[in-house]
Design a protein around this motif. Structure first.
Motif, PDB file in Angstrom:
ATOM      1  N   LEU A 148       0.833  -1.205   0.000  1.00 24.50           N
ATOM      2  CA  LEU A 148       0.000   0.000   0.000  1.00 24.50           C
ATOM      3  C   LEU A 148       0.868   1.255   0.000  1.00 24.50           C
ATOM      4  CD1 LEU A 148      -2.691   1.492   0.167  1.00 24.50           C
ATOM      5  CD2 LEU A 148      -2.587   1.208   2.656  1.00 24.50           C
ATOM      6  N   ASP A 149       1.887   1.290   0.854  1.00 18.96           N
ATOM      7  CA  ASP A 149       2.785   2.448   0.907  1.00 18.96           C
ATOM      8  C   ASP A 149       3.461   2.684  -0.443  1.00 18.96           C
ATOM      9  OD1 ASP A 149       2.149   2.875   3.567  1.00 18.96           O
ATOM     10  OD2 ASP A 149       3.972   1.904   4.338  1.00 18.96           O
ATOM     11  N   ALA A 150       3.952   1.606  -1.066  1.00 22.67           N
ATOM     12  CA  ALA A 150       4.611   1.748  -2.368  1.00 22.67           C
ATOM     13  C   ALA A 150       3.617   2.251  -3.413  1.00 22.67           C
ATOM     14  CB  ALA A 150       5.206   0.409  -2.806  1.00 22.67           C
ATOM     15  N   SER A 151       2.415   1.707  -3.387  1.00 25.00           N
ATOM     16  CA  SER A 151       1.393   2.127  -4.349  1.00 25.00           C
ATOM     17  C   SER A 151       1.049   3.607  -4.200  1.00 25.00           C
ATOM     18  CB  SER A 151       0.139   1.273  -4.177  1.00 25.00           C
ATOM     19  OG  SER A 151      -0.877   1.717  -5.031  1.00 25.00           O
ATOM     20  N   LEU A 152       0.969   4.063  -2.966  1.00 22.97           N
ATOM     21  CA  LEU A 152       0.672   5.485  -2.739  1.00 22.97           C
ATOM     22  C   LEU A 152       1.800   6.372  -3.267  1.00 22.97           C
ATOM     23  CD1 LEU A 152      -0.909   5.281   0.828  1.00 22.97           C
ATOM     24  CD2 LEU A 152      -2.090   5.706  -1.349  1.00 22.97           C
ATOM     25  N   ARG A 153       3.031   5.866  -3.256  1.00 27.12           N
ATOM     26  CA  ARG A 153       4.169   6.616  -3.804  1.00 27.12           C
ATOM     27  C   ARG A 153       4.202   6.577  -5.329  1.00 27.12           C
ATOM     28  NH1 ARG A 153       6.959   3.850  -0.156  1.00 27.12           N
ATOM     29  NH2 ARG A 153       7.934   2.523  -1.712  1.00 27.12           N
ATOM     30  N   THR A 154       3.907   5.400  -5.912  1.00 26.59           N
ATOM     31  CA  THR A 154       4.102   5.226  -7.353  1.00 26.59           C
ATOM     32  C   THR A 154       2.871   5.553  -8.192  1.00 26.59           C
ATOM     33  OG1 THR A 154       3.495   2.876  -7.240  1.00 26.59           O
ATOM     34  CG2 THR A 154       5.841   3.421  -6.973  1.00 26.59           C
ATOM     35  N   SER A 155       1.694   5.522  -7.602  1.00 25.51           N
ATOM     36  CA  SER A 155       0.466   5.725  -8.379  1.00 25.51           C
ATOM     37  C   SER A 155       0.369   7.087  -9.057  1.00 25.51           C
ATOM     38  CB  SER A 155      -0.763   5.477  -7.514  1.00 25.51           C
ATOM     39  OG  SER A 155      -0.843   4.107  -7.194  1.00 25.51           O
ATOM     40  N   PRO A 156       0.758   8.188  -8.416  1.00 22.02           N
ATOM     41  CA  PRO A 156       0.671   9.471  -9.127  1.00 22.02           C
ATOM     42  C   PRO A 156       1.450   9.488 -10.446  1.00 22.02           C
ATOM     43  CG  PRO A 156       0.937   9.863  -6.787  1.00 22.02           C
ATOM     44  CD  PRO A 156       1.151   8.383  -7.007  1.00 22.02           C
ATOM     45  N   ALA A 157       2.650   8.921 -10.448  1.00 24.03           N
ATOM     46  CA  ALA A 157       3.437   8.883 -11.687  1.00 24.03           C
ATOM     47  C   ALA A 157       2.793   7.939 -12.701  1.00 24.03           C
ATOM     48  CB  ALA A 157       4.870   8.445 -11.389  1.00 24.03           C
ATOM     49  N   ALA A 158       2.274   6.802 -12.224  1.00 21.16           N
ATOM     50  CA  ALA A 158       1.612   5.862 -13.137  1.00 21.16           C
ATOM     51  C   ALA A 158       0.375   6.493 -13.762  1.00 21.16           C
ATOM     52  CB  ALA A 158       1.246   4.576 -12.393  1.00 21.16           C
ATOM     53  N   LEU A 159      -0.361   7.257 -12.981  1.00 20.47           N
ATOM     54  CA  LEU A 159      -1.547   7.937 -13.511  1.00 20.47           C
ATOM     55  C   LEU A 159      -1.169   9.043 -14.496  1.00 20.47           C
ATOM     56  CD1 LEU A 159      -3.662   8.076 -10.258  1.00 20.47           C
ATOM     57  CD2 LEU A 159      -4.266   6.860 -12.370  1.00 20.47           C
ATOM     58  N   ALA A 160       0.014   9.613 -14.328  1.00 18.62           N
ATOM     59  CA  ALA A 160       0.470  10.679 -15.227  1.00 18.62           C
ATOM     60  C   ALA A 160       0.898  10.119 -16.586  1.00 18.62           C
ATOM     61  CB  ALA A 160       1.629  11.454 -14.592  1.00 18.62           C
ATOM     62  N   ARG A 161       1.272   8.840 -16.625  1.00 20.59           N
ATOM     63  CA  ARG A 161       1.693   8.213 -17.881  1.00 20.59           C
ATOM     64  C   ARG A 161       1.129   6.798 -18.011  1.00 20.59           C
ATOM     65  NH1 ARG A 161       4.864   5.271 -15.304  1.00 20.59           N
ATOM     66  NH2 ARG A 161       6.535   5.839 -13.951  1.00 20.59           N
ATOM     67  N   PRO A 162      -0.195   6.671 -18.037  1.00 21.92           N
ATOM     68  CA  PRO A 162      -0.807   5.342 -18.145  1.00 21.92           C
ATOM     69  C   PRO A 162      -0.643   4.744 -19.526  1.00 21.92           C
ATOM     70  CG  PRO A 162      -2.491   6.997 -18.346  1.00 21.92           C
ATOM     71  CD  PRO A 162      -1.203   7.722 -18.014  1.00 21.92           C
ATOM     72  N   HIS A 163      -0.842   3.461 -19.619  1.00 21.44           N
ATOM     73  CA  HIS A 163      -0.854   2.753 -20.896  1.00 21.44           C
ATOM     74  C   HIS A 163      -2.257   2.937 -21.477  1.00 21.44           C
ATOM     75  CE1 HIS A 163       0.840  -0.440 -23.497  1.00 21.44           C
ATOM     76  NE2 HIS A 163      -0.430  -0.692 -23.722  1.00 21.44           N
ATOM     77  N   VAL A 164      -2.368   3.788 -22.498  1.00 22.84           N
ATOM     78  CA  VAL A 164      -3.686   4.155 -23.034  1.00 22.84           C
ATOM     79  C   VAL A 164      -3.829   3.627 -24.455  1.00 22.84           C
ATOM     80  CG1 VAL A 164      -5.219   6.073 -23.641  1.00 22.84           C
ATOM     81  CG2 VAL A 164      -3.710   6.259 -21.659  1.00 22.84           C
ATOM     82  N   LEU A 165      -4.968   2.997 -24.713  1.00 21.65           N
ATOM     83  CA  LEU A 165      -5.345   2.610 -26.075  1.00 21.65           C
ATOM     84  C   LEU A 165      -6.507   3.516 -26.435  1.00 21.65           C
ATOM     85  CD1 LEU A 165      -4.987  -0.538 -24.486  1.00 21.65           C
ATOM     86  CD2 LEU A 165      -4.526  -0.833 -26.893  1.00 21.65           C
ATOM     87  N   SER A 166      -6.256   4.493 -27.311  1.00 20.01           N
ATOM     88  CA  SER A 166      -7.344   5.425 -27.648  1.00 20.01           C
ATOM     89  C   SER A 166      -7.455   5.608 -29.145  1.00 20.01           C
ATOM     90  CB  SER A 166      -7.118   6.766 -26.973  1.00 20.01           C
ATOM     91  OG  SER A 166      -5.868   7.304 -27.313  1.00 20.01           O
TER      92      SER A 166
END
Length: 144
Positions: free
Chosen positions: A126-144
């Motif tokens: 959970l702690d790691a996810s709270l640290r890494t999620s903002p960056a992951a959300l800033a550059r998600p894998h998007v199929l658009s």
């Protein structure tokens, strides 16, 4: 079968072969739907939605190259999950749906370890996810 009581449905959802026995509801045995599909993206094809966000902790679109044999084996299995996830996401995308895929990255994988069911790692994950999620959300894998 009619609607299952919520507690029974939750138990069935958590009935992962190898860890927990199947849940019995109305005389039938049920296991976690993740055994069939980690994301159930196939069910979204006829949902008529414009956009889908997929949270897939058992896949990884950005991985690492660990040295330990058990970690390499886990990453190979995770690679199979990722392949299936992206195949299903591409099918959904081909039908006109924008698909955003969020998966753990190398820092998350290191904290998660090779056993995703290890309860001793919950807080650290959970702690790691709270640290890494903002960056992951800033550059998600998007199929658009």
């Amino acid at each position: 079968m009619g609607a299952a009581p919520l507690p029974d449905a939750v138990v069935a959802c958590c009935s992962i072969p190898g860890w927990y026995r199947p849940a019995e509801i109305g005389g039938r045995r049920y296991i976690d739907g993740g055994v069939r599909s980690l994301t159930s993206l196939g069910l979204m094809a006829d949902a008529g939605v414009d956009e889908v966000y997929v949270l897939a902790p058992m896949a990884s679109t950005v991985t690492d190259s660990p040295r330990k044999p058990r970690e390499r084996l886990e990453r190979a299995l995770r690679g199979l999950f990722t392949h299936a996830l992206l195949r299903d996401a591409r099918r959904l995308h081909a039908g006109g749906t924008k698909v955003t895929v969020l998966t753990p990255g190398p820092e998350d994988l290191a904290v998660m370890g090779v056993n995703p069911m290890d309860p001793r790692r919950r807080e650290a994950v959970l702690d790691a996810s709270l640290r890494t999620s903002p960056a992951a959300l800033a550059r998600p894998h998007v199929l658009s």
